[in-house]
Design an enzyme around this catalytic site. Structure first.
Site, mmCIF file in Angstrom:
data_model
loop_
_atom_site.group_PDB
_atom_site.id
_atom_site.type_symbol
_atom_site.label_atom_id
_atom_site.label_comp_id
_atom_site.label_asym_id
_atom_site.label_seq_id
_atom_site.Cartn_x
_atom_site.Cartn_y
_atom_site.Cartn_z
ATOM 1 C CG PHE A 109 -0.423 0.611 2.447
ATOM 2 C CD1 PHE A 109 0.307 -0.150 3.345
ATOM 3 C CD2 PHE A 109 -0.625 1.949 2.743
ATOM 4 C CE1 PHE A 109 0.834 0.413 4.502
ATOM 5 C CE2 PHE A 109 -0.120 2.517 3.904
ATOM 6 C CZ PHE A 109 0.624 1.749 4.786
ATOM 7 C CE LYS A 110 4.685 1.479 4.679
ATOM 8 N NZ LYS A 110 4.175 0.167 5.076
#
Ligand SMILES: *Cc1c(COP(=O)(O)O)cnc(C)c1O
Length: 495
Positions: A109-110
């Site tokens: 998700f970064k």
């Protein structure tokens, strides 16, 4: 929009200044002074393309950006590089609703924030008339490092240096970082854990002597960790999208409340969900899920933050953290902006590694619930959900799933819930194979083993790891991080 420091002794900043600076000069973190309101969210928000949605949600936070400037940043970030059309698909399995945030270029998700940040950073340098180039220092528990390397790869006027704990990331994560391309990147393994890396990194960011040396070489420092407000704001967008997708899927009606459960480490992702709630999104509880490093669970239960404990390396390594940076922002908001109190608590934390919340701040945390899952429970949850619903979770998402199940049972609260799904199962292929009872080869080859077992498409960035060449093979002591930074700056400056 003005940004102020949680510790109250730094200059107020515009968003571009706050992004360039990374951390406030008083050691605090920048937060927006107010929260613009979203208005009614209905199913039409699920049909909007992600670029338009991101623009709509984020515009008020970027007041000195023109519409076209901001749109250009959004296009650069979310235009290509995601392997599915919805960008962040909502996938239901039984009662669970997984918001898959891992379809970007590094499969965690970064990417949602770090694909956007380099564009914001470049635009901010121009806006502020900053002549120096930016050296971005990154400490990572595994996923931020690669997402930052990918986002900033060959971006003009930036240099990026990543430190990761050498013995505490997954083989896939390590191979991704050690083989990272780009002429402006350097990666170091360190002997120490994530907290050691983050502490040293924060110290370098406010080190005046180091800043002077860097300036002499034409550089200034910034951070790409979630201490940078430029990381948190983009993450608000997908919670709005997730809510709209819940309506579109018939899981809720417009206006109804949802819970959001987030596997948490540095508390950045869940803080963005809290910001969405402050902007008017209909959220009931924010459920903070931890692994065996359960410092946040204990904190929400007792009001005491106690970092005097060993850090365990678990099968959800991106959450192996004891000192959770973004909690400081939550406390600031919960205290009604009482910087004096926050400064006192943070001083206590650095001196005694422990603090106890005054009751008025504690009362401001009622939006949160918390829980933790053990490594064994994580593997069981992955296996159960796979067998029962044919849905495959990574280890971090499984932490959240288990904590949500426990929460439901304990509280009787069965409001529809979004679970933030934070990484592709392929990033933690060995443990996921173990969980579903598949035979596997060790190391990065486990990616292929998992594919043979489950047949799910391997994300492109993880498909050729076995053939990559290691270019960053150095591992250093944590006490040598500053010297490493100086050496990298000198070598780049003399080019
Ligand atoms: C970083 C990360 C987390 C924790 O997110 P925070 O914002 O640090 O709380 C959870 N899961 C994965 C896969 C991550 O990479």
């Amino acid at each position: 929009m003005i940004y102020e420091s949680t510790r109250g002794r730094a200059t107020e900043r515009s968003v571009s200044e706050a992004i360039i600076q990374g951390i406030a000069e008083d050691g605090g973190l920048y937060v927006p002074k107010s929260f613009p309101q979203l208005g009614t969210i209905d199913a039409t928000f699920a049909d909007m393309d992600y670029i338009s949605l991101a623009h709509l949600v984020l515009r008020p936070f970027f007041s000195e950006f023109s519409d076209s400037e901001l749109l250009e940043c959004m296009r650069g970030a979310y235009g290509s590089g995601f392997d599915c059309e919805e960008t962040v698909p909502l996938v239901s399995a039984g009662d669970a609703n997984f918001l898959e945030l891992y379809h970007g270029p590094t499969a965690a998700f970064k990417d949602m924030a770090l694909q956007l940040m380099p564009h914001l950073m470049s635009a901010s340098l121009d806006k502020c008339g900053e002549k120096k180039d930016v050296c971005i220092l990154v400490s990572t528990s595994g996923d931020t490092g690669m997402a930052a390397l990918k986002g900033f790869e060959d971006v003009a006027r930036t240099l990026i240096i990543v430190f990761f704990p050498a013995d505490a990331v997954s083989p896939v994560q390590e191979m991704q970082m050690r083989s990272a391309g780009g002429s402006n990147v350097r990666v170091f393994g360190i002997r120490g854990n994530f907290d050691d890396a983050q502490r040293a990194q924060k110290a370098m960011l406010v080190d005046e002597d180091l800043a002077r040396k860097a300036a002499g070489l034409g550089y200034r420092f910034s951070a790409a960790n979630s201490m940078n407000i430029g990381r948190l704001l983009p993450q608000i967008v997908y919670y709005v999208r997730g809510y709209a997708a819940m309506i579109a899927a018939g899981r809720i009606k417009a206006g109804e409340k949802i819970n959001i459960c987030v596997p948490s480490g540095n508390f950045g992702n869940i803080l963005s969900a809290y910001y969405a709630k402050k902007m008017g999104l209909s959220v009931n509880k924010l459920i903070c899920a931890s692994n065996e490093n359960r410092v946040l669970t204990d904190f929400f239960e007792s009001g005491i933050y106690d970092a005097n404990r060993p850090l365990f390396v678990t099968n959800a390594p991106s959450m192996d953290i004891i000192v959770s940076s973004n909690l400081e922002r939550l406390l600031y908001h919960a205290s009604g902006g009482d910087a004096e109190q926050i400064r006192r608590l943070m001083t206590e934390l650095s001196e005694k590694r422990r603090y106890e919340l005054p009751s008025d701040i504690r009362a401001g945390l009622s939006d949160f619930a918390a829980g933790y899952a053990t490594e064994k429970e994580v593997l069981e949850a992955i296996g159960d959900v796979y067998r029962e619903f044919d849905y495959l979770m990574d280890t971090h998402t499984a932490v959240a799933y288990k904590v949500w199940e426990d929460y439901r049972e304990r509280s009787g609260d069965d409001i529809p819930t979004i679970i933030a799904s934070t990484a592709s199962p392929y990033k933690f292929a060995e443990d996921v194979c173990r969980a579903i009872g598949a035979d596997f080869c060790e190391g990065v080859s486990a990616v292929r083993s998992l594919h043979s077992a489950c047949g799910i498409k391997i994300p492109e960035p993880l498909a050729d790891l076995e053939n990559r060449r290691i270019v960053h093979d150095t591992t250093i002591g944590r006490e040598d991080m500053k010297a490493a930074v100086e050496a990298v700056l000198s070598s780049f400056a003399s080019r």
